[in-house]
Design an enzyme around this catalytic site. Structure first.
Site, PDB file in Angstrom:
ATOM      1  N   SER A  18     -35.942 -15.740  18.980  1.00 34.95           N
ATOM      2  CA  SER A  18     -35.658 -14.458  19.647  1.00 34.95           C
ATOM      3  C   SER A  18     -36.599 -13.409  19.071  1.00 34.95           C
ATOM      4  O   SER A  18     -36.461 -13.023  17.905  1.00 34.95           O
ATOM      5  CB  SER A  18     -34.203 -14.043  19.411  1.00 34.95           C
ATOM      6  N   LYS A  48     -31.947  -7.410  13.552  1.00 37.14           N
ATOM      7  CA  LYS A  48     -33.289  -7.528  14.123  1.00 37.14           C
ATOM      8  C   LYS A  48     -33.236  -7.456  15.648  1.00 37.14           C
ATOM      9  O   LYS A  48     -34.031  -6.746  16.284  1.00 37.14           O
ATOM     10  CB  LYS A  48     -33.928  -8.842  13.657  1.00 37.14           C
ATOM     11  N   LYS A  84     -32.651 -12.156  26.632  1.00 28.92           N
ATOM     12  CA  LYS A  84     -31.981 -12.393  25.352  1.00 28.92           C
ATOM     13  C   LYS A  84     -31.607 -11.070  24.683  1.00 28.92           C
ATOM     14  O   LYS A  84     -30.537 -10.941  24.086  1.00 28.92           O
ATOM     15  CB  LYS A  84     -32.874 -13.213  24.422  1.00 28.92           C
TER      16      LYS A  84
END
Length: 296
Positions: free
Chosen positions: A96, A239, A171
């Protein structure tokens, strides 16, 4: 049967590589420490501590590492995939990362004679182990179709969502929704406990109505037992929320709830919870409510 290099054998990558090996593919796994490759070796795969060795002769190269700089280093770094793989190899990035980085790397891959799909996954460790992940794929449609049998080996829901970078964009949206759901569940649990409600009964009935969700199903146990062994670490969700807020700003989209949840995830990390499962956002609600000492 494909010859597959799998780079990154962590919480998610290891079971995914094992599924591919069990399905009969020739899988060589790369990890900095050989102990991480033990499950793959037991499943019939091979282990190496050199990327060049892992990708030699591979038809497909899978990557599952934590962040954008890691993917860039694995692919474009010295003695990385672009320097070492066979021309024409298909690269599948399950990591990701930032959508713009995915687009940049896809262009560089094409210029070096490779094909790159961004294919981030959702479902956490449980989904990786059970091969029930959701995969959102960006890239060329023909490359997606070629990779489809491999996706189907490790996932239950697989969708091609558009050109390069699209998988990472979807995502980011996924991580926004998941974080908001976990935060809401955490607040509900602390609220219910404060009133002495039978919490298991309460969550059972909530789960049967509109408040029900996969987050409630999968994360309530962690919260009730205060057991936060990582299936997906707060560090990684921090993140991802940075990716969401940055990408939203670039697009001129306002995400007020997302910005708030990003700050709450950041606070959890700042308070030392980064290595815990993201269900440990519960601990942040307890801290804000003055209940941390009582509950933890």
């Amino acid at each position: 049967m494909s010859r597959i290099a799998f780079i990154g054998l962590g919480i998610m990558g290891s079971p995914m590589a094992v599924h591919l090996a069990t399905a009969g593919h020739l899988v060589t796994g790369y990890a900095r420490t050989t102990v991480k490759a033990t499950p793959l070796v037991v499943a019939g795969g091979r282990a190496t501590t050199a990327i060049a060795d892992a990708v030699r002769g591979a038809d497909v190269i899978c990557v599952m590492v934590p962040d954008s700089p890691d993917v860039r280093e694995v692919l474009a770094g010295e003695k990385g995939v672009f320097d070492s793989a066979e021309p024409g190899a298909l690269i599948i990035d399950f990591s990701s990362i930032r959508p713009d980085v995915a687009v940049e790397l896809a262009k560089e891959a094409a210029g070096r004679g490779f094909r790159l799909l961004d294919a981030p996954v959702s479902g956490g460790e449980a989904g990786a182990v059970a091969a029930t992940l959701s995969i959102m794929v960006g890239g060329d449609a023909a490359d997606f179709e070629q990779a489809r049998p491999l996706f189907d080996t490790v996932a239950k829901t697989v969708v091609h969502v558009g050109p390069s970078g699209s998988g990472q964009t979807v995502k980011a949206a996924n991580q926004l929704i998941v974080a908001a759901n976990i935060q809401a569940l955490a607040e509900a649990v602390v609220f219910l406990e404060a009133y002495g409600v039978d919490i298991e009964a309460a969550l059972r009935v909530l789960g049967g109505g509109l408040a029900g969700s996969k987050v409630l199903d999968q994360k309530q146990g962690n919260m009730l037992s205060r057991s936060f062994e990582p299936g997906f670490r707060i560090d990684l969700h921090h993140k991802d929320m940075g990716i969401v807020t940055a990408a939203a700003r670039e697009a001129g989209v306002v995400v007020p709830l997302g910005a708030l949840v990003a700050q709450l995830v950041a606070a959890a990390k700042a308070n030392g919870d980064g290595g815990l499962d993201h269900s440990a956002l519960l601990r942040g609600v307890e801290r804000l409510s003055g209940r941390a000492d009582k509950e933890n």
